[in-house]
Design an enzyme around this catalytic site. Sequence first.
Site, short mmCIF file in Angstrom:
data_model
loop_
_atom_site.label_atom_id
_atom_site.label_comp_id
_atom_site.label_asym_id
_atom_site.label_seq_id
_atom_site.Cartn_x
_atom_site.Cartn_y
_atom_site.Cartn_z
N SER A 126 0.96 -1.32 -0.25
CA SER A 126 0.08 -0.16 0.09
C SER A 126 0.91 1.36 0.15
O SER A 126 1.94 1.21 0.18
CB SER A 126 -0.89 0.09 1.25
OG SER A 126 -0.33 0.36 2.23
N LYS A 127 0.16 2.40 -0.08
CA LYS A 127 0.96 3.63 -0.29
C LYS A 127 1.80 3.85 0.83
O LYS A 127 2.78 4.39 0.85
CB LYS A 127 -0.08 4.79 -0.37
CG LYS A 127 -0.44 5.21 -1.82
CD LYS A 127 -0.94 6.27 -1.84
CE LYS A 127 -1.81 6.16 -3.39
NZ LYS A 127 -3.36 7.16 -2.99
N ARG A 128 1.52 3.27 2.09
CA ARG A 128 2.14 3.60 3.32
C ARG A 128 3.50 2.89 3.31
O ARG A 128 4.56 2.98 3.96
CB ARG A 128 1.38 3.43 4.50
CG ARG A 128 0.70 4.52 5.06
CD ARG A 128 -0.43 4.06 6.05
NE ARG A 128 -1.45 3.35 5.69
CZ ARG A 128 -1.96 2.09 6.19
NH1 ARG A 128 -1.21 1.76 7.31
NH2 ARG A 128 -2.76 1.46 5.65
N ARG A 129 3.48 1.81 2.38
CA ARG A 129 4.62 0.88 2.50
C ARG A 129 5.27 0.93 1.08
O ARG A 129 5.83 0.07 0.40
CB ARG A 129 4.17 -0.49 2.52
CG ARG A 129 3.59 -0.76 4.01
CD ARG A 129 2.98 -2.19 3.94
NE ARG A 129 2.59 -2.39 5.64
CZ ARG A 129 1.14 -2.27 5.49
NH1 ARG A 129 0.67 -2.08 4.58
NH2 ARG A 129 0.73 -2.34 6.61
#
Length: 473
Positions: free
Chosen positions: A254-257
């Site tokens: 995901s974007k956070r990763r």
Amino acid sequence: MTSLIRTRIAPSPTGFLHLGTARTALYSWAFARHFGGQFILRIEDTDVARSTQESVEQILQSMKWLGLAYDEGPIYQMQRLQRYHEVVEQMIAAGTAYRCWCTPAELDEMREQQKARGEKTRYDGRWRPVPGKVLPAPPAGVKPVVRFANPLHGVVTWDDLVKGPISISNEEIDDLIILRPAPDDALPGSLGIPTYNFAVVVDDWDMRITHVFRGDEHINNTPWQINIYRALGAAVPAFGHCPIILGDDGLKLSKRRGAVSVTAYEEGGYLPEAMLNYLARLGWSHGDDELFTQEQMVQWFDGTHLAKSPAQWDPAKLAWVNAQYIKQADDARLATLVQQQLHRRGLAVAHDATLVVQCALFKDRCSTTVELADWVALYHAAPEPSEEERAQLVTEAVVPALRALRERLASCEWTKEGVAAALKQTLGEFGLKMPALAMPLRLLVCGRVQTPSVDAVLALFAREEALKRLRGV
Ligand code: GLU
């Protein structure tokens, strides 16, 4: 005779083209090409609040960059509202769909009561017409939704191309909303908006899609979709649900990763053919082959050998794959990409023979064109070696040799061979070994001690620039 294979990718323009969608696009494309079929791009833009034109453009740009050419499209769902309404009316007339006047408050209450009784929350079918049942009069001021009359009994089964046979009991699923009314602030006469599960079926039916590859987050939607196909008397396509891609921490990518959009990798200096190669292997295999061309993929990809379990995004492997493609890439093409990278940094560099040769010289040690641009940038901005390294390498013992070399470089033939001869003469004069001179020389000129052969690196500078960097000794 087998019918014409038709596949599609149907991204929602609510963000960039996600890597997972790019992978299913690649599988759909390769599958269609393998069987001499057609591949279609559809933009699922019915989430009006979240869809943007910018996102549509990003998706189109990413498809183009990846080289996934489509035979039809882009087809926009919001341009097909009339068609969804037509099908809804047919279904209402046939008794496979019905209007439901439940208000949000009523639905909340229904759910609360079900929870209190320890039941699974679901629509209870209160507006579903059943022979002998008397429906209440539609309340004034409430705009109805349309629901699909899902079969009450039986089992929905399909043989998933990726996961194998899957069965879901109809008792598990409720009457799905297929059409929502136009919002109160919509222009008079505006049409209601179909929900994903309905629009996707009408589209895949109208577009004669034979095989659907998509992410496995849609598995729970598939039984509804199959039931809608059946209600329409339409042929049900084959489905292949690809597992999600995991980040290197084992959680959903995901974007956070880290970067999840195709655009980020384009900007990050990856070549599209390397991305496709890497994405292909992330959930599909052909023996032990790690590197293959698109032609080979098309030849091999027949919808088998798709992995059932999630693949893990591996930045190091992607970098390795990209490095292999950079090594083989045409130097003039790399020069164009490096020029773009440098442009992003505000550095205007000409696309000339020197840039092409610089790319040729450094490409073997780069995983991305960003790294290649870092090398090329050395020629344009003087590096600042750290005091510590300078003190360590530019010693009193070597300074006279560096000065003598500078003199020779000022007048030698300005080619790799000329620079090599100047170096050799200086080494002989001072009784030094190559590293003793080459290391401080690299540090002063390039700001780093690891470079390709120093004569080749130096000869690509303008002579004045190289001398300028040696002037401080
Ligand atoms: N718009 C859906 C998505 O982006 C498409 C899913 C499908 O392929 O049916 O997830």
